[in-house]
Design a protein around this motif. Structure first.
Motif, PDB file in Angstrom:
ATOM      1  N   ALA A  80       0.852  -1.187   0.000  1.00 21.93           N
ATOM      2  CA  ALA A  80       0.000   0.000   0.000  1.00 21.93           C
ATOM      3  C   ALA A  80       0.887   1.236   0.000  1.00 21.93           C
ATOM      4  CB  ALA A  80      -0.912  -0.001   1.218  1.00 21.93           C
ATOM      5  N   VAL A  81       0.678   2.113  -0.961  1.00 19.21           N
ATOM      6  CA  VAL A  81       1.505   3.310  -1.093  1.00 19.21           C
ATOM      7  C   VAL A  81       0.636   4.551  -0.903  1.00 19.21           C
ATOM      8  CG1 VAL A  81       3.079   4.623  -2.571  1.00 19.21           C
ATOM      9  CG2 VAL A  81       3.034   2.128  -2.714  1.00 19.21           C
ATOM     10  N   SER A  82       1.147   5.488  -0.115  1.00 12.74           N
ATOM     11  CA  SER A  82       0.422   6.732   0.114  1.00 12.74           C
ATOM     12  C   SER A  82       1.355   7.921  -0.037  1.00 12.74           C
ATOM     13  CB  SER A  82      -0.211   6.750   1.512  1.00 12.74           C
ATOM     14  OG  SER A  82       0.797   6.830   2.502  1.00 12.74           O
ATOM     15  N   VAL A  83       0.761   9.063  -0.340  1.00 12.56           N
ATOM     16  CA  VAL A  83       1.463  10.345  -0.391  1.00 12.56           C
ATOM     17  C   VAL A  83       0.776  11.273   0.601  1.00 12.56           C
ATOM     18  CG1 VAL A  83       2.004  12.370  -1.792  1.00 12.56           C
ATOM     19  CG2 VAL A  83       2.155  10.089  -2.806  1.00 12.56           C
ATOM     20  N   GLN A  84       1.529  11.836   1.537  1.00  8.18           N
ATOM     21  CA  GLN A  84       0.969  12.800   2.491  1.00  8.18           C
ATOM     22  C   GLN A  84       1.393  14.189   2.066  1.00  8.18           C
ATOM     23  OE1 GLN A  84      -1.125  11.774   4.916  1.00  8.18           O
ATOM     24  NE2 GLN A  84      -1.601  13.894   5.446  1.00  8.18           N
ATOM     25  N   THR A  85       0.431  15.051   1.735  1.00  7.98           N
ATOM     26  CA  THR A  85       0.731  16.332   1.112  1.00  7.98           C
ATOM     27  C   THR A  85      -0.020  17.477   1.762  1.00  7.98           C
ATOM     28  OG1 THR A  85       0.550  17.574  -0.987  1.00  7.98           O
ATOM     29  CG2 THR A  85      -1.068  15.850  -0.604  1.00  7.98           C
ATOM     30  N   ASN A  86       0.503  18.699   1.597  1.00  4.39           N
ATOM     31  CA  ASN A  86      -0.237  19.879   2.034  1.00  4.39           C
ATOM     32  C   ASN A  86      -1.286  20.285   1.010  1.00  4.39           C
ATOM     33  OD1 ASN A  86       1.087  21.519   0.015  1.00  4.39           O
ATOM     34  ND2 ASN A  86       2.797  21.851   1.423  1.00  4.39           N
ATOM     35  N   GLY A  87      -1.287  19.636  -0.142  1.00  4.10           N
ATOM     36  CA  GLY A  87      -2.351  19.809  -1.132  1.00  4.10           C
ATOM     37  C   GLY A  87      -2.181  20.957  -2.096  1.00  4.10           C
ATOM     38  N   THR A  88      -1.262  21.849  -1.849  1.00  2.00           N
ATOM     39  CA  THR A  88      -1.178  23.063  -2.669  1.00  2.00           C
ATOM     40  C   THR A  88      -0.767  22.794  -4.107  1.00  2.00           C
ATOM     41  OG1 THR A  88       1.094  23.431  -1.912  1.00  2.00           O
ATOM     42  CG2 THR A  88      -0.677  24.531  -0.681  1.00  2.00           C
ATOM     43  N   LEU A  89      -0.072  21.696  -4.357  1.00  3.54           N
ATOM     44  CA  LEU A  89       0.429  21.399  -5.700  1.00  3.54           C
ATOM     45  C   LEU A  89      -0.360  20.294  -6.387  1.00  3.54           C
ATOM     46  CD1 LEU A  89       4.265  21.469  -4.884  1.00  3.54           C
ATOM     47  CD2 LEU A  89       2.855  23.324  -5.791  1.00  3.54           C
ATOM     48  N   LEU A  90      -1.428  19.867  -5.770  1.00  2.91           N
ATOM     49  CA  LEU A  90      -2.217  18.772  -6.334  1.00  2.91           C
ATOM     50  C   LEU A  90      -3.056  19.279  -7.504  1.00  2.91           C
ATOM     51  CD1 LEU A  90      -2.608  15.754  -5.653  1.00  2.91           C
ATOM     52  CD2 LEU A  90      -4.696  16.412  -4.467  1.00  2.91           C
ATOM     53  N   THR A  91      -3.046  18.533  -8.601  1.00  4.99           N
ATOM     54  CA  THR A  91      -3.809  18.884  -9.796  1.00  4.99           C
ATOM     55  C   THR A  91      -4.754  17.748 -10.168  1.00  4.99           C
ATOM     56  OG1 THR A  91      -2.180  17.938 -11.311  1.00  4.99           O
ATOM     57  CG2 THR A  91      -1.874  20.262 -10.649  1.00  4.99           C
ATOM     58  N   GLU A  92      -5.675  18.056 -11.057  1.00  2.00           N
ATOM     59  CA  GLU A  92      -6.607  17.037 -11.528  1.00  2.00           C
ATOM     60  C   GLU A  92      -5.851  15.896 -12.205  1.00  2.00           C
ATOM     61  OE1 GLU A  92     -10.679  16.682 -14.254  1.00  2.00           O
ATOM     62  OE2 GLU A  92      -9.630  18.600 -14.035  1.00  2.00           O
ATOM     63  N   ASP A  93      -4.829  16.248 -12.999  1.00  2.92           N
ATOM     64  CA  ASP A  93      -4.043  15.220 -13.672  1.00  2.92           C
ATOM     65  C   ASP A  93      -3.303  14.350 -12.664  1.00  2.92           C
ATOM     66  OD1 ASP A  93      -2.681  14.072 -16.124  1.00  2.92           O
ATOM     67  OD2 ASP A  93      -0.928  14.858 -15.058  1.00  2.92           O
ATOM     68  N   ALA A  94      -2.751  14.958 -11.607  1.00  4.58           N
ATOM     69  CA  ALA A  94      -2.030  14.191 -10.595  1.00  4.58           C
ATOM     70  C   ALA A  94      -2.960  13.221  -9.888  1.00  4.58           C
ATOM     71  CB  ALA A  94      -1.368  15.132  -9.596  1.00  4.58           C
ATOM     72  N   VAL A  95      -4.156  13.673  -9.530  1.00  2.82           N
ATOM     73  CA  VAL A  95      -5.123  12.787  -8.861  1.00  2.82           C
ATOM     74  C   VAL A  95      -5.461  11.613  -9.765  1.00  2.82           C
ATOM     75  CG1 VAL A  95      -7.478  12.618  -7.979  1.00  2.82           C
ATOM     76  CG2 VAL A  95      -6.069  14.596  -7.387  1.00  2.82           C
ATOM     77  N   ARG A  96      -5.681  11.888 -11.044  1.00  2.00           N
ATOM     78  CA  ARG A  96      -6.004  10.813 -11.984  1.00  2.00           C
ATOM     79  C   ARG A  96      -4.859   9.798 -12.073  1.00  2.00           C
ATOM     80  NH1 ARG A  96      -4.374   9.890 -16.801  1.00  2.00           N
ATOM     81  NH2 ARG A  96      -3.419  11.964 -17.020  1.00  2.00           N
ATOM     82  N   ARG A  97      -3.632  10.304 -12.141  1.00  2.00           N
ATOM     83  CA  ARG A  97      -2.488   9.413 -12.274  1.00  2.00           C
ATOM     84  C   ARG A  97      -2.232   8.619 -10.993  1.00  2.00           C
ATOM     85  NH1 ARG A  97       2.080  13.124 -15.103  1.00  2.00           N
ATOM     86  NH2 ARG A  97       3.211  11.137 -15.185  1.00  2.00           N
ATOM     87  N   PHE A  98      -2.394   9.254  -9.844  1.00  2.00           N
ATOM     88  CA  PHE A  98      -2.234   8.535  -8.581  1.00  2.00           C
ATOM     89  C   PHE A  98      -3.287   7.446  -8.444  1.00  2.00           C
ATOM     90  CE2 PHE A  98      -0.108  12.505  -6.707  1.00  2.00           C
ATOM     91  CZ  PHE A  98       1.156  11.968  -6.864  1.00  2.00           C
ATOM     92  N   SER A  99      -4.503   7.776  -8.821  1.00  2.00           N
ATOM     93  CA  SER A  99      -5.589   6.801  -8.720  1.00  2.00           C
ATOM     94  C   SER A  99      -5.302   5.591  -9.607  1.00  2.00           C
ATOM     95  CB  SER A  99      -6.911   7.461  -9.122  1.00  2.00           C
ATOM     96  OG  SER A  99      -7.987   6.553  -8.997  1.00  2.00           O
ATOM     97  N   ALA A 100      -4.841   5.838 -10.827  1.00  2.00           N
ATOM     98  CA  ALA A 100      -4.534   4.752 -11.751  1.00  2.00           C
ATOM     99  C   ALA A 100      -3.374   3.900 -11.238  1.00  2.00           C
ATOM    100  CB  ALA A 100      -4.209   5.320 -13.132  1.00  2.00           C
TER     101      ALA A 100
END
Length: 403
Positions: free
Chosen positions: A110-130
């Motif tokens: 199980a892999v996770s990324v803990q972030t402050n969220g400021t640099l998160l983009t729609e493309d990043a969420v899609r790629r992380f989910s995939a």
């Protein structure tokens, strides 16, 4: 500096199951309470800003060896910082793949990324989910005012970017690792809880600010006289108890978002084992790998003194068996009653509290052989939750949806 010289009892050798890999040692925010950049340990200044690919490869090999040695069927890898998204989603996904490819196929990673969220983009969420990577957000509440301490290096609010990130994750629940919120006793607990729930997280966790007897957290101390279970104010216990009541009394028909701290305490009161550093007596099974490959114990120990987390080892010269047998790891894993100070051993709620976080027991000059600086707060919260459970068992009138 060394820890207090106390004999620790023989302990069951518990393999590491959580590997915190620091991928970036810098952050684009300047949160006023950050224990890494504002604390006594400033070793981040001497470490590489970005983890090298060779360090990740060597770490993956060491993890695979550890998994094979202990026959592990599941592990957790947290890609951490600093701010990990400064590395970019492509590199983070590559690092996750490197570990997964190295580990035996019968072990789930199980892999996770803990972030402050400021640099998160729609493309990043899609790629992380995939890629099967979950993303956890760190914030102080669901509004700009509640997050006033989370600013960038120019003093500008991070909230607009974080609000957008929360919206993106709410639209991709499979990738939403939940929200981690540091408790601020100057805020209204009901306002904080309700504003966080409005962000539609898959889970919540409330983190007590890191502190100790020499550097007490806001609202507690300074202390005079001996440390221990003396009658003290319980601002954090009262704050969390109020949030617990809101959570426990979730109206029928409305989904109660899991809250890790509360779930752990309820489970412990019902006789289950702990799975968290915050409470309980289960041995710790986590190790930190910094951007230079150095091996460390709990990162939060940076709040005690410079060098406190260091094991004097790295992934190039040592394997995780070496780290497992280090005296610091032995002491941290000896979380039974005999490992605690006399005051803790005599406490009626010690089976649930577990002495609190190891970090919070520190006192300059005598080490970690003390109760938690949050001792009174934890007892207040545990007793409060116990009373609510007893009400439920006795069938006290009043319906509520059990989380």
């Amino acid at each position: 500096m060394t820890e207090a010289g106390r004999n620790v009892p023989p302990r069951r050798r518990v393999p590491f199951r959580q590997f915190v890999l620091k991928v970036h040692s810098r952050c684009n925010l300047a949160c006023t309470y950050c224990y890494v950049y504002e604390g006594p340990d400033q070793s981040w200044r001497e470490r590489p800003a970005r983890v090298a690919e060779e360090t990740v490869r060597r770490t993956a090999e060491r993890i695979a060896q550890h998994v094979t040695t202990h026959g592990l069927r599941s592990i957790r890898v947290d890609l951490h910082g600093g701010e990990p998204l400064l590395l970019g989603p492509a590199a983070l996904i590559d690092h996750a793949r490197t570990v997964r490819d190295a580990v035996p196929g019968d072990c789930a990673v199980a892999v996770s990324v803990q972030t402050n969220g400021t640099l998160l983009t729609e493309d990043a969420v899609r790629r992380f989910s995939a890629a099967g990577i979950s993303v956890g957000l760190s914030l102080d509440g669901g509004s700009a005012r509640l997050n006033h301490r989370r600013v960038d290096h120019a003093g500008r609010s991070s909230w607009p970017a974080v609000r957008r990130a929360a919206g993106l994750l709410a639209g991709a629940p499979a990738a939403y690792g939940g929200i981690l919120c540091t408790v601020d006793v100057e805020t209204d607990p009901a306002e904080v809880y309700r504003s966080l729930i409005a962000l539609e997280p898959t889970g919540l966790d409330f983190l007590l600010p890191y502190g100790n007897w020499s550097a007490p957290p806001p609202g507690i101390g300074p202390f005079a006289g001996p440390v221990g279970r003396a009658a003290r104010p319980v601002p954090y216990g009262a704050w969390l108890a109020r949030v617990f009541d809101l959570w426990w009394d979730t109206p029928p028909g409305r989904r109660a978002v899991p809250v890790r701290l509360f779930g752990e305490i309820v489970a412990l009161l019902l006789g289950a084992a702990s799975r968290s550093e915050a409470v309980g007596l289960s041995p710790l099974a986590v190790v930190v790998i910094d951007t230079d490959g150095s091996l460390q114990r709990l990162d939060s120990l940076k709040t005690a003194y410079a060098g406190a987390p260091d094991l004097g080892m790295d992934v190039f010269r040592h394997d995780f068996e070496d780290a497992l047998d280090h005296p610091y790891t032995v002491a941290a894993q000896a979380r039974g009653l005999d490992s605690l100070c006399g005051s803790c051993r005599r406490c009626p709620v010690v089976g649930v509290c577990g002495g609190g976080r190891y970090t919070d027991r520190y006192l300059h000059g005598s080490g970690f052989g003390h109760p938690s600086v949050y001792c009174a707060d934890l007892e207040h919260l545990i007793r409060h939750i116990g009373e609510r459970l007893q009400e439920e068992v006795r069938g006290v009138p009043g319906e509520s949806a059990r989380p």
